[in-house]
Enzyme design. Structure first.
Site, PDB file in Angstrom:
ATOM      1  NE  ARG A 131       1.429  -0.668   0.875  1.00 53.77           N
ATOM      2  CZ  ARG A 131       2.553  -1.125   0.870  1.00 53.77           C
ATOM      3  NH1 ARG A 131       3.305  -1.564   1.785  1.00 53.77           N
ATOM      4  NH2 ARG A 131       3.005  -1.332  -0.622  1.00 53.77           N
ATOM      5  NE  ARG A 148       5.171  -6.076   5.061  1.00 53.13           N
ATOM      6  CZ  ARG A 148       5.950  -6.089   3.971  1.00 53.13           C
ATOM      7  NH1 ARG A 148       6.519  -6.916   3.259  1.00 53.13           N
ATOM      8  NH2 ARG A 148       6.153  -4.719   3.346  1.00 53.13           N
ATOM      9  NE  ARG A 190       0.609 -11.138   3.134  1.00 51.42           N
ATOM     10  CZ  ARG A 190       0.951 -12.403   2.585  1.00 51.42           C
ATOM     11  NH1 ARG A 190       0.172 -13.421   2.649  1.00 51.42           N
ATOM     12  NH2 ARG A 190       1.893 -12.361   1.308  1.00 51.42           N
ATOM     13  CG  ASP A 208      -0.729  -4.094  -4.340  1.00 53.04           C
ATOM     14  OD1 ASP A 208      -0.158  -3.639  -3.410  1.00 53.04           O
ATOM     15  OD2 ASP A 208      -0.182  -3.814  -5.415  1.00 53.04           O
ATOM     16  CE1 TYR A 252       6.457  -1.965  -8.477  1.00 53.10           C
ATOM     17  CE2 TYR A 252       4.786  -0.205  -8.729  1.00 53.10           C
ATOM     18  CZ  TYR A 252       5.807  -0.648  -8.151  1.00 53.10           C
ATOM     19  OH  TYR A 252       6.248  -0.126  -6.541  1.00 53.10           O
TER      20      TYR A 252
HETATM   21  O1  CP3 Z   1      -3.749   0.339   3.977  1.00 48.84           O
HETATM   22  C1  CP3 Z   1      -3.595   0.575   2.660  1.00 48.84           C
HETATM   23  O2  CP3 Z   1      -3.082   1.526   2.428  1.00 48.84           O
HETATM   24  C2  CP3 Z   1      -4.451  -0.198   1.541  1.00 48.84           C
HETATM   25  C3  CP3 Z   1      -3.667  -1.281   1.064  1.00 48.84           C
HETATM   26  C4  CP3 Z   1      -2.511  -1.042  -0.096  1.00 48.84           C
HETATM   27  C5  CP3 Z   1      -1.500  -2.116  -0.327  1.00 48.84           C
HETATM   28  N1  CP3 Z   1      -0.654  -1.402  -1.232  1.00 48.84           N
HETATM   29  C6  CP3 Z   1      -1.390  -3.161   0.557  1.00 48.84           C
HETATM   30  C7  CP3 Z   1       0.024  -3.739   0.259  1.00 48.84           C
HETATM   31  C8  CP3 Z   1      -2.321   0.175  -0.859  1.00 48.84           C
HETATM   32  C9  CP3 Z   1      -3.406   1.432  -1.043  1.00 48.84           C
HETATM   33  C10 CP3 Z   1      -1.046  -0.229  -1.825  1.00 48.84           C
HETATM   34  C11 CP3 Z   1      -0.680   0.477  -2.781  1.00 48.84           C
HETATM   35  C12 CP3 Z   1       0.402   0.211  -3.538  1.00 48.84           C
HETATM   36  N2  CP3 Z   1       0.702  -1.053  -3.869  1.00 48.84           N
HETATM   37  C13 CP3 Z   1       1.331   1.248  -4.154  1.00 48.84           C
HETATM   38  C14 CP3 Z   1       1.175   2.833  -4.191  1.00 48.84           C
HETATM   39  C15 CP3 Z   1       1.408   3.272  -2.799  1.00 48.84           C
HETATM   40  C16 CP3 Z   1       3.141   3.407  -2.683  1.00 48.84           C
HETATM   41  O3  CP3 Z   1       3.323   2.631  -1.719  1.00 48.84           O
HETATM   42  O4  CP3 Z   1       3.682   3.793  -3.442  1.00 48.84           O
HETATM   43  C17 CP3 Z   1       2.323   0.484  -4.736  1.00 48.84           C
HETATM   44  C18 CP3 Z   1       3.629   0.947  -5.272  1.00 48.84           C
HETATM   45  C19 CP3 Z   1       2.100  -1.080  -4.415  1.00 48.84           C
HETATM   46  C20 CP3 Z   1       3.011  -1.945  -5.038  1.00 48.84           C
HETATM   47  C21 CP3 Z   1       3.294  -3.013  -4.085  1.00 48.84           C
HETATM   48  N3  CP3 Z   1       2.615  -3.743  -3.242  1.00 48.84           N
HETATM   49  C22 CP3 Z   1       4.554  -3.147  -3.608  1.00 48.84           C
HETATM   50  C23 CP3 Z   1       5.869  -2.438  -4.354  1.00 48.84           C
HETATM   51  C24 CP3 Z   1       4.637  -4.144  -2.624  1.00 48.84           C
HETATM   52  C25 CP3 Z   1       5.855  -4.671  -1.970  1.00 48.84           C
HETATM   53  C26 CP3 Z   1       6.476  -3.984  -0.872  1.00 48.84           C
HETATM   54  C27 CP3 Z   1       6.119  -4.444   0.593  1.00 48.84           C
HETATM   55  O5  CP3 Z   1       5.924  -3.570   1.148  1.00 48.84           O
HETATM   56  O6  CP3 Z   1       6.064  -5.440   0.653  1.00 48.84           O
HETATM   57  C28 CP3 Z   1       3.353  -4.574  -2.326  1.00 48.84           C
HETATM   58  C29 CP3 Z   1       2.776  -5.301  -1.310  1.00 48.84           C
HETATM   59  C30 CP3 Z   1       1.927  -4.815  -0.434  1.00 48.84           C
HETATM   60  N4  CP3 Z   1       0.602  -4.232  -0.670  1.00 48.84           N
HETATM   61  C31 CP3 Z   1       1.827  -5.052   1.128  1.00 48.84           C
HETATM   62  C32 CP3 Z   1       0.629  -4.498   1.548  1.00 48.84           C
HETATM   63  C33 CP3 Z   1      -0.039  -4.333   3.057  1.00 48.84           C
HETATM   64  C34 CP3 Z   1       2.806  -6.039   1.913  1.00 48.84           C
HETATM   65  C35 CP3 Z   1       2.740  -7.472   1.546  1.00 48.84           C
HETATM   66  C36 CP3 Z   1       2.488  -8.478   2.461  1.00 48.84           C
HETATM   67  O7  CP3 Z   1       1.814  -8.152   3.640  1.00 48.84           O
HETATM   68  O8  CP3 Z   1       2.920  -9.624   2.294  1.00 48.84           O
END
Ligand code: CP3
Length: 352
Positions: free
Chosen positions: A28, A32, A41, A78, A154
């Site tokens: 990540r 944000r 974003r 994602d 999920y």
């Molecule tokens: O920078 C990176 O690592 C690359 C991008 C990336 C994202 N998600 C962007 C993202 C990667 C590799 C992921 C993986 C991901 N997504 C996982 C596995 C890793 C982990 O965290 O356990 C999982 C479980 C998800 C599912 C997911 N995506 C959730 C549960 C959420 C909501 C929680 C949150 O933080 O908002 C997301 C949204 C998400 N994926 C965001 C980002 C930057 C935030 C959303 C936004 O910017 O509005």
């Protein structure tokens, strides 16, 4: 084959080389906590549309590299693009995270189709092609997918933040039915990762964020076995591409995961003891991790101490510095700057 001195440090580490200054990136790393991410974003309401907009995805992938000069860029996307591509309804709701129309029957599984991946995820592949032309010469490009168990959680629960109870009970009560979903995800994930590699990904990581909730028998069935199959399929098409597994919170089962799946690297959560990782896992593959994301959030002396301890314990073998889980939303960017400074200065920063 000997690794070349001019090869990217990240790839050298994944081939088993010990580098005096370990390569690093952060799960990540785009997100944000960066004001420039929030700016980009804000141009799109819908998070999936954002992931499918190559202009924006390329830009936010590159943002953390400009500040911190990581050794790898990770594709901005994602793990839930796979259920979306398979035909399940997926939405990201502000303040609530992902919401999916839950899959609870074999007939719902039968309604999903792997055949839509290439077309539906074409923008993701375009993002990779463009990134491979734009990232700095010494930086590696990481593609990724969720592992079948975590994506299935999920798909079945319909949201995150649960104890995975619906998925775990379906898997016990009707393993043949639940196994159909896992098999579909193995096929989809292998195809998706292979296509990522063909479009420029140099390494792929499989995120199994919910691996730690499973009993030993279930871990073998739903984490190790599907990972073996995905590694086999990806290596058959792309023999040179290194694969990193991340069975988060797997505890002692990390050992069997490493020994049985054929991964080149293993990403460790912050609960994995460093000396045990060094003695048990690092002799078998490259280890990645495992700074607590709350230590990064806290900064100060705790961040320095925890970071240097990990570097001391693990930099004597093949190692990639990372967090134990993703960067948290309210992490001060200057703490990430301090972390980058400590790693870039290593071993000079070690203090002896
Ligand atoms: O920078 C990176 O690592 C690359 C991008 C990336 C994202 N998600 C962007 C993202 C990667 C590799 C992921 C993986 C991901 N997504 C996982 C596995 C890793 C982990 O965290 O356990 C999982 C479980 C998800 C599912 C997911 N995506 C959730 C549960 C959420 C909501 C929680 C949150 O933080 O908002 C997301 C949204 C998400 N994926 C965001 C980002 C930057 C935030 C959303 C936004 O910017 O509005």
């Amino acid at each position: 084959m000997d690794t070349q001195a001019d090869e990217k440090p990240f790839l050298r580490a994944l081939k088993g080389e010990t580098l005096s200054r370990p390569p690093f990136w952060l799960m990540r790393q785009a997100g944000r906590y960066l004001p420039e991410y929030r700016e980009v974003r804000s141009q799109t309401k819908n998070f999936l549309e954002f992931c499918y907009n190559s202009d924006l995805a390329v830009e936010v992938t590159l943002q953390p590299l400009r500040r911190y000069n990581m050794d790898a860029a990770i594709l901005f996307s994602d793990i839930l693009v796979i259920p979306d591509a398979l035909g399940q309804e997926v939405a990201f709701v502000e303040g609530r995270g992902p919401v999916l129309e839950p899959i609870t029957s074999v007939s719902a599984i039968d309604g999903l189709s792997v055949g839509r991946i290439d077309e539906h995820l074409a923008p993701v592949f375009e993002t990779l092609r463009r990134l491979s032309g734009e990232i700095p010469e010494q930086t590696a490009l990481i593609g990724f997918a969720g592992a079948p168990w975590t994506v299935a959680v999920y798909m079945v629960e319909g949201r995150g933040g649960t104890d995975c109870g619906k998925a775990r009970s379906w898997a016990y009560a009707a393993p043949d039915e639940f196994g159909k979903l896992i098999d579909l995800l193995v096929e989809a994930t292998a195809h998706y990762l292979i296509t990522q590699v063909k479009n420029g990904a140099e390494v792929v990581q499989l995120f199994d964020s919910w691996a730690g909730v499973l009993s030993e028998s279930q871990f073998r069935q739903w984490v190790i076995a599907p990972t073996i199959e995905i590694v086999k399929r990806v290596k058959a098409e792309c023999p040179a591409v290194p694969i990193i597994g991340f069975p988060r919170a797997a505890g002692k089962l990390y050992e069997d995961f490493v020994n049985e799946t054929g991964v080149d690297g293993v990403s460790m959560d912050s609960g994995v003891p460093l000396a045990w990782a060094r003695d048990t896992l690092q002799s078998r593959c490259t280890v990645q991790g495992n700074l607590d994301n709350q230590a990064l959030m806290a900064g100060g002396e705790a961040l320095d101490r925890e970071t240097l301890e990990i570097l001391k314990q693990l930099s004597g073998g093949p190692f990639i510095f990372n967090l134990g889980h993703g960067v948290l939303q309210f992490t001060p960017p200057e703490h990430v700057g301090r972390l980058a400074e400590l790693i870039h200065g290593w071993p000079g920063t070690g203090g002896g």
